[in-house]
Structures are given as structure tokens and as C-alpha cells.
Scaffold this active site. Structure first.
Site, PDB file in Angstrom:
ATOM      1  N   HIS A 373       0.775  -1.069   0.117  1.00 28.34           N
ATOM      2  CA  HIS A 373       0.199  -0.030   0.084  1.00 28.34           C
ATOM      3  C   HIS A 373       0.714   1.395  -0.069  1.00 28.34           C
ATOM      4  CE1 HIS A 373      -4.199  -1.323   0.474  1.00 28.34           C
ATOM      5  NE2 HIS A 373      -3.365  -2.448   1.346  1.00 28.34           N
ATOM      6  N   LYS A 564      -8.693  13.994   4.056  1.00 30.97           N
ATOM      7  CA  LYS A 564      -7.545  12.646   4.298  1.00 30.97           C
ATOM      8  C   LYS A 564      -6.596  12.855   5.294  1.00 30.97           C
ATOM      9  CE  LYS A 564      -6.901  13.373   0.057  1.00 30.97           C
ATOM     10  NZ  LYS A 564      -6.386  12.839  -1.294  1.00 30.97           N
ATOM     11  N   ARG A 565      -5.831  12.098   5.607  1.00 32.59           N
ATOM     12  CA  ARG A 565      -4.785  12.129   6.615  1.00 32.59           C
ATOM     13  C   ARG A 565      -3.921  13.354   6.286  1.00 32.59           C
ATOM     14  NH1 ARG A 565       0.037   8.772   6.379  1.00 32.59           N
ATOM     15  NH2 ARG A 565      -1.081   7.790   4.882  1.00 32.59           N
ATOM     16  N   LYS A 570       0.846  14.388   0.788  1.00 31.12           N
ATOM     17  CA  LYS A 570      -0.642  14.597   0.054  1.00 31.12           C
ATOM     18  C   LYS A 570      -0.890  16.117  -0.065  1.00 31.12           C
ATOM     19  CE  LYS A 570      -2.613  10.629   2.832  1.00 31.12           C
ATOM     20  NZ  LYS A 570      -3.147   9.896   1.532  1.00 31.12           N
ATOM     21  N   THR A 672      -8.588   6.418  -2.028  1.00 33.19           N
ATOM     22  CA  THR A 672     -10.084   5.831  -2.128  1.00 33.19           C
ATOM     23  C   THR A 672     -11.182   7.140  -2.045  1.00 33.19           C
ATOM     24  OG1 THR A 672     -10.154   5.300   0.194  1.00 33.19           O
ATOM     25  CG2 THR A 672      -9.877   3.628  -1.368  1.00 33.19           C
ATOM     26  N   LYS A 676     -14.905   8.091  -3.681  1.00 32.85           N
ATOM     27  CA  LYS A 676     -16.196   8.540  -2.975  1.00 32.85           C
ATOM     28  C   LYS A 676     -16.692   9.743  -3.424  1.00 32.85           C
ATOM     29  CE  LYS A 676     -14.019   5.983   0.786  1.00 32.85           C
ATOM     30  NZ  LYS A 676     -13.280   6.354   2.138  1.00 32.85           N
TER      31      LYS A 676
END
Length: 842
Positions: A373, A564-565, A570, A672, A676
Site C-alpha cells: 500500500h 484525508k490524513r 498529500k 479511495t 467516493k
């Protein structure tokens, strides 16, 4: 909230009920549980009592399917998927189970007739925060899909007493508070103490020979722990399959030491209980210190050992021979956290069951599959050798033996290439010595997969290149997916009704049927309905933001969302820099035409990750300045919604206009949240990273706002000696943005507060924010222009949903079943009480 109109558990009939209608049965059962499970009557009952009464009512309807499923699997000896994951971020169960049972509308009606609001009861459920983010949420989607596809499966994990922390903001800083999700109990689980197993830790090993001269190894631990299983039924959508999520709780073999107590050491008498229960006390202890690392390793081993021992128990119950272990179970390692399972299965087979090494190794490699992952080298788990030996002495010996035999293979295959031998070794020999868990997973598995096309290719080309060259047939790709039951049907009921009214309800189980929506993108009436649903969802989220953040936001503004985290790769801080750029433009040109935007952030920073916490502080600081500035607040709003979770996600995804997926290309494995958002009609601004690439391919390049360097270009830029200062010198707006931060404009004049963040960007910029800044700003200009054409934006929104069928976790799981697990569906007939009576007599 009004009290129920009916207070007797034996009366429960509403004015319009048929004598045996689902609504009446639900109401009657609800009142039964309120009286006899909760022990309350309406005058004393709380919302929590009402929620628990309804949860037990729904659980009753799961249990018949659950027992029937277990009976069918046992009778047939069905090949079973065992999904090993340190995280299962399930989200609340009640709403999801009502959707899957087809009882949601009946439950709403029955509660309404009792003067109760179903939504109030749904939000009363404590969310089990048994995961940090994407990894755990993916595992939850997968076990939902396994049950929906009628695949025999068990999810194995840890029953953390305290899940991921509850995030609050104090003066703009993240503050972690204990997540007490079990404080009112968990109505969905059943304890199974009769299936407890013993787990060894620490100590030493001893060697001995039997009478035939065969060498045996005995592990003598310095402590043992009991693993007690707690089972939760996981129901498939509109079928009779209810698989099991089995989570392990750590307990002491003896919770109280009377001898110590009698000596007057009252604290020491319960010390063993405290130490043992630490293993399942909290999700991922902070591992900045040696004690945290040791606890985390012990935690991972604990649940893996419990799970493999449980599989051996199941085989014994079903009379399956030991040598058929790999035929009975397909065990999937969800990242490296359960990778110690390779060594543990070898220990169980060779030490506990006296199987010869070669046969045990053949079974082990045929049993395990490994899902990677991450592309971040620092996220590939490795354990210092001394620590590993202290916790798992026998496993280190087994890993040494596996490694010796494996490296012999490497030397034979690549004669004279000692550099390759060093790179592929399970033990990292340079500097401090480590056990490499990703290498162990690769060597001990028959299949290795990434979770998006780009990710899987980068694994082959870089992270696991040597292993791919040696075993190319092992490698494959399984692009992630999410369950449409929770993320559309439950999260977005308005949209669900509109879609089902247009194309029927089949899409909820066969998401590819959403393609039938494409012609409706040209229908003005359908577009108008679509827009009204988005506005209603945005009004709902606006109310949440006002109540939780004290900020009034305009639902007619564009909701630009990044949840998100929090992590540097990111790049939430790229969005923050851009917001400052927009603010600067508006301050220097108050008449500038700009699409009004509400920027919504959410996500948690790891407790020990200082830079991520500083990014949160920057975002909240920008919000404090922008939201109180009358010159811009009609055009810009910035909100950080604290404690992002599954529950909050169900409110956020349906309300988003724009989905921010802006990680540095080549760093995000899949994502993911991007799926969504797209399913719920948000358009994406994103890089060519992770599953963004496949989303763009599916929805169409014209319906996706692309920016930034590609993964290859990032590697080239960095390989050529990336100098962020060059980009800063060449971009006037970016210079102004950095200057405002440096001079304390967003920190009340404190130029030191954000210096670590600014210095990191100016001197290093490891994730290429400066290189991508102008491309990102330009893409946002295109977004603003597109949003002003509401009809065309709606058309693109509909197409994003219509073309998101590939991203159902049902599709992902079907591919795992076909390509890796070799498992087939098993249809489950529901056992009646008479069936059970007959079986008992037999």
C-alpha cells in the site's frame, strides 16, 4: 425529542399497520429490547438507550443469517478468505445494516410512529475508530463486498479498546483526546471466550533431539497472553450471507495474583492484567521511542498468531488435514503489518505440528498473498534486530533460515551479483541491522499486488524491482474500490432516490449500471434535480460547519474539499499556499472577478508528526484571517472541520463540488476518497497519481482538472538537482505568498511560527510544491470558469457519477477471487428454527 407513543412491549401496533407488517414487527422488537435489554421505559430512556434498542433489534435479524452462513460453510468445508489487517475502519454499523437488510424505510417509519427520529438514533452510534484512514477503510469495504458477493471470508484484526484519537482544535492546533468508543458497549459484537488462544512473547529457545535423532526447537517465553475473539457479523447486500469480522482482545492468563496481593502488593497483583491488555489497548502506539516500537511489534504479532491459530482450530473442527491448509485458507496480508504471519505459520507447522521444513514452506507460500500500500520507503516496515529478537526470538531464527535458503536461490539465479543479494536480503545489513518486513512478505507469498495501475508499475520498476525481476509472475495490480452501499446509498439518500428513479436499484450491487445515467446528463429536468440535491447536501454540511466551527458558509459558493490524513506528500499545504495567493489577489484588486469558494479541510495528523500538525495550524490560521476580513469573506471561506471520520465523511462527500487529489505524482498508492467524491458527483482537480489516473480515464479528460508534473517528470526534476529557490524566484505570486507567511501575516506577527515549514519548502521542498504551484493555480482558474456555467458543470458532475462504476470494491474483490484467492461464491439458505431443532436432534 418526543417520547414514544407506545410503551408496552406487547402492543406495538400503529394505526396503518398490517397485522404482520415489517414496520409492526420492528416496532414490537424495538420496544422489547428497550424493556428487556436496556431495562428502561420511555420516561427514563436516553437517545443512547433508543439507539441500543434499535441496534439489538437489527442484530437479531443478522444473527439468523450469521448462524445459517456458519452452518453452510462448516457443512461444505468451503475454501475461505482470511483477510489479515491491523486496521478495520468500519464506520457505524446501524445504517449500513439497515441498507443491506432492505429495512431502512421500515425502520424510519416505525421509529417515527413512536415519536423518534431515525437520523437522531443513527448519529448516536459511537464509531469504532479501528483504523487511521485509507488502509482500514479499504479493509471495511472489502469485507462488505466479500459478503455481498457471497464469498466465504473472515476478517481478522485487533479489538482496540481505544481507537484512533478524537481530534479537537485548540488555538488552531490539533489536540488528541481518547476515543472511548466502547463506553456504552458494542451491541454488534459477541465475545467468544471459548475460542481463546495463547500467544507467547519474549524469552528464549531451546533445542533438543527426540529418540529418532530429529532436532526440535522449543520456544520458552517470558510471558504469555490470551487472545479472546470478539465477533461482528458483516452482512451482504440483500442476500443471506453474513460473514465474520473477528477482532482479538488481549487478556492476562491470570487477571489477579493472590500471592502477590497477600504480600500487600495490591498494584502488583493486577500488573500482569495491565501489561497484557496493553497489546489491544490503543490503535498504533506512538513508536518514536523504543517502548512504542516494541509494543507495536508485539501488537502485530499478537493478532496474527491468534488468527492463524484460529484457522487451525477451524480446520480441526471441519476435519481438514493439516497439509491442506493452503487449500482451505487464502490468507491476504493487508500491507506489512501482518507480514510476521509468514514466520508464524512456519513456526506453527514445524515446531507445533512437527512438519518438515520443505513441506511447511510450500504450504506457507501457497497460502499468503501480499498487498503493498505504499511507495514511501520510510513506510515499509522494518524492525531493529535486537528489538525483534527480544520480542520474537524464535521468529528471528526462522527468518534467518528462510533468508539463508532464499539468498541461495538469489546467488544461483544471479551468479556473482552480491549487490543484489544485499538488496534482497530479509535482513538489512548496512548500519544498524533490521528485519525487512516487506521482503519477508514478498518471499513468503505466491502473489504480490499494488492497488492502482501506476502504483503497481512503480513497485515493479523501483520499490520491489529486484523481486519483480526474480518472480515477474507473482506481480499484479488490483485497483482499489469502495462500497456503493455506504458511500452512496447510505451517505447520499437523496441522490440514491434520484438515480434509482431513473435507472432502477440494480446499480447498488452492480455499480457499472450507473453508465445508464449518461443520457440523463443532457436532460434539463434531471440536471435541475441533480443540482437541487447537491444544494440540499451543501445546506446540511453548512449547518454542521456552523455548529462545529462557528463559521457561516454560503451553500451557493463552490465547496472545494480536501479530506484525508494530513501528510506532506498529500500536499494540503499546496492548497494552503494557493488560498493565500487568491487572498493576495483579492486584497490587491478588490474588484477581481472570482468564483466564490468555501475551502473545506479535514484529516488527522499522526501524534508524532510535527510538520503535519504545523500544516493544520497554517490552514486554521489562514481561516482566522480570511473569514474575518470583510473585504474577501463573500468570495473566500476557509474551514478545517475537526475529527474527520467515516461518520463525517458521509456528510462531506455528498456535499462536495470539487475534490482535491493533489499528492505529488508517484507518491500516493491509490486513494479511495477520490472514488467516493466522484461517485457523489464531485469533479476532481488532481495530479497523475494513484487511482486519479484511472478516474480520469473513466470519466473523461474533459471532466477532470489535471495539473502538475508526472511521476517520471518528478523523478527527472529531482534527479537533475531540484532547486525550489529557482521556482520561487520565477513566480511573483508565490514569492508574495511565502513573504506573507514569513512575516507573520497569518500568525499575528510571529515570523517564527511557520519558519520550519517555510524553510523546508524553500531549501528542500521534498514533494515539489513549488514546481507544481503555477500549474495548480492555472487549473483552479479553469475550475472557476467551469463552475460559473452551472448547466455544464452539472453535466460533468453527472458524468463523473455515471462513469465511476469501475471503482466499486465489488469489482476489486471479484478480481482478487479470480486471480489470487481462487475462491467461489457459496449461496446460503436461511435456517429456520425448525431446521435448527432437527439438526440438534441429529
Amino acid at each position: 425529542m418526543n417520547q414514544p407513543q407506545v410503551v408496552s412491549p406487547n402492543s406495538g401496533r400503529g394505526p396503518d399497520d398490517e397485522p404482520d407488517s415489517p414496520t409492526r414487527r420492528l416496532r414490537h422488537a424495538f420496544l422489547h429490547h428497550l424493556f428487556y435489554t436496556q431495562g428502561k421505559f420511555p420516561a427514563l430512556a436516553t437517545k443512547t438507550d433508543y439507539y441500543l434498542a434499535l441496534a439489538h433489534t437489527v442484530r437479531d435479524r443478522l444473527l439468523q443469517r450469521w448462524i445459517s452462513t456458519a452452518n453452510e460453510y462448516t457443512k461444505n468445508g468451503s475454501r475461505t478468505v482470511a483477510y489479515l489487517s491491523a486496521e478495520f475502519l468500519m464506520g457505524p454499523h446501524l445504517g449500513n445494516n439497515l441498507i443491506n437488510l432492505g429495512l431502512f424505510d421500515d425502520a424510519r417509519k416505525s421509529m417515527s410512529e413512536l415519536g423518534l427520529n431515525l437520523d437522531d438514533l443513527l448519529y448516536e452510534e459511537e464509531e469504532p475508530g479501528l483504523g487511521n484512514g485509507g488502509l482500514g477503510r479499504l479493509a471495511a469495504c472489502f469485507i462488505d463486498s466479500l459478503a455481498t458477493l457471497e464469498i466465504p471470508a473472515v476478517g481478522y484484526g485487533i479489538r482496540y479498546e481505544f481507537g484512533i484519537f478524537h481530534q479537537t482544535l485548540v488555538d488552531g492546533w490539533q489536540v488528541e483526546k481518547t476515543d472511548k468508543w466502547l463506553r456504552y458497549g458494542n451491541p454488534w459484537e459477541l465475545a467468544r471466550p471459548e475460542w481463546s488462544v495463547t500467544v507467547k512473547l519474549g524469552g528464549h529457545t531451546e533445542r533438543m533431539q527426540d529418540n529418532s535423532g530429529q532436532l526440535h526447537v522449543r520456544w520458552v517465553p517470558n510471558r504469555t497472553v490470551l487472545g479472546v475473539p470478539y465477533d461482528t457479523p458483516i452482512l451482504g447486500y440483500r442476500n443471506n450471507t453474513a460473514n465474520t469480522l473477528r477482532l482479538w482482545k488481549a487478556e492476562a492468563p491470570e487477571a489477579f495474583d493472590f500471592a502477590v496481593f497477600n504480600r500487600g502488593d495490591y498494584q502488583g497483583a493486577v500488573n500482569q492484567k495491565v501489561v497484557s491488555e496493553n497489546l489491544s489497548k490503543v490503535l498504533y502506539p506512538n513508536d518514536e521511542h523504543v517502548e512504542g516500537k516494541e509494543l507495536r511489534l508485539a501488537q502485530q504479532y499478537f493478532f496474527v498468531s491468534c488468527s492463524l491459530q484460529d484457522m487451525l482450530r477451524i480446520m480441526k473442527t471441519q476435519h481438514v488435514p493439516l497439509h491442506e491448509f493452503h487449500e482451505k485458507f487464502a490468507v491476504q496480508l493487508n500491507d506489512t503489518h501482518p507480514a510476521i504471519g509468514v514466520a508464524e505459520l512456519m513456526r506453527l507447522l514445524t515446531d507445533e505440528h512437527q512438519m518438515h521444513w520443505n513441506q511447511a514452506w510450500d504450504i506457507t507460500r501457497k497460502t499468503f498473498g501480499y498487498t503493498n500500500h505504499t511507495l514511501l520507503p520510510e513506510a515499509l516496515e522494518r524492525w531493529p534486530l535486537e528489538l525483534f529478537k527480544r520480542v520474537l526470538p524464535r521468529h528471528l531464527e526462522i527468518i534467518y533460515e528462510i533468508n539463508a535458503r532464499f539468498l541461495d536461490e538469489v546467488r544461483q539465479r544471479y551468479f556473482g551479483d552480491e549487490a543484489r543479494v544485499t538488496r534482497m536480503s530479509l535482513i538489512e545489513e548496512t548500519g544498524e541491522r533490521y528485519v525487512r518486513m516487506a521482503h519477508l512478505a514478498c518471499v513468503g507469498s505466491h502473489a504480490i499486488n499494488g492497488v492502482a495501475e501506476l502504483h503497481s508499475e512503480l513497485l515493479k520498476q523501483d520499490v520491489l524491482k529486484d523481486f519483480h525481476e526474480m518472480w515477474p509472475a507473482k506481480f499484479g495490480n488490483k485497483t482499489n474500490g469502495v462500497t456503493p452501499r455506504r458511500w452512496i446509498a447510505l451517505a447520499n439518500p437523496r441522490l440514491t432516490r434520484l438515480i434509482s428513479g431513473a435507472i432502477g436499484e440494480g446499480w447498488i450491487k452492480r455499480l457499472e449500471e450507473l453508465r445508464q445515467l449518461e443520457p440523463f446528463a443532457l436532460d434539463p429536468n434531471f440536471r435541475a434535480g441533480w443540482r437541487e440535491i447537491k444544494r440540499a447536501n451543501k445546506r446540511d454540511l453548512s449547518d454542521v460547519i456552523r455548529k462545529r466551527c462557528g463559521v457561516a458558509v454560503d451553500p451557493s459558493s463552490m465547496f472545494d474539499v480536501q479530506v484525508k490524513r494530513i501528510h506532506e506528500y498529500k500536499r494540503q499545504h499546496l492548497s494552503a499556499l494557493h488560498i493565500i495567493g487568491l487572498y493576495h489577489r483579492l486584497k490587491t484588486n478588490p474588484n477581481l472577478e472570482m468564483t466564490p469558494r468555501t475551502f473545506i479541510f479535514g484529516g488527522k495528523a499522526a501524534p508524532g508528526y510535527w510538520m503535519a500538525k504545523l500544516i493544520i495550524r497554517l490552514i486554521t490560521s489562514i481561516g482566522e484571517v480570511v473569514n474575518r476580513d470583510p473585504a474577501v469573506r463573500d468570495k473566500l471561506r476557509v474551514v478545517f472541520l475537526p475529527n474527520f471520520s467515516v461518520t463525517n465523511g458521509q456528510r462531506i462527500y455528498p456535499a462536495a463540488d470539487l475534490s482535491e487529489q493533489i499528492s505529488t505524482a508517484g507518491k500516493e498508492a491509490s486513494g479511495t476518497g477520490n472514488m467516493k467524491f466522484a461517485m457523489n458527483g464531485a469533479l476532481t482537480i488532481g495530479t497523475m497519481d494513484g487511482a486519479n489516473i484511472e478516474i480520469r480515464e473513466q470519466v473523461g479528460a474533459e471532466n477532470f482538472f489535471l495539473f502538475g508534473l508526472t511521476a517520471h517528470e518528478v523523478a527527472t526534476v529531482r534527479g537533475n538537482g531540484y532547486r525550489p529557490q529557482d521556482y520561487l524566484d520565477g513566480n511573483a505570486e508565490l514569492r508574495e505568498v511565502i513573504s506573507l507567511i514569513r512575516h507573520g501575516y497569518f500568525s499575528r506577527g510571529d515570523g517564527e511560527l511557520f519558519r520550519p515549514l517555510v524553510d523546508s519548502l524553500v531549501n528542500h521542498d521534498p514533494y515539489c510544491l513549488f514546481a507544481d504551484y503555477q500549474s495548480y493555480a492555472d487549473a483552479h482558474e479553469r475550475v472557476g470558469t467551469a463552475y460559473r456555467d452551472s448547466e455544464d458543470w452539472t453535466r460533468m458532475s453527472i458524468l463523473n457519477s455515471a462513469r465511476s462504476g469501475l471503482f466499486s470494491s465489488d469489482r476489486t474483490i471479484a478480481e482478487y477471487c479470480r486471480d489470487i484467492w481462487n475462491v467461489q461464491p457459496v449461496q446460503v439458505p436461511i435456517l429456520s428454527h425448525e431446521d435448527v431443532r432437527v439438526e440438534l436432534m441429529v
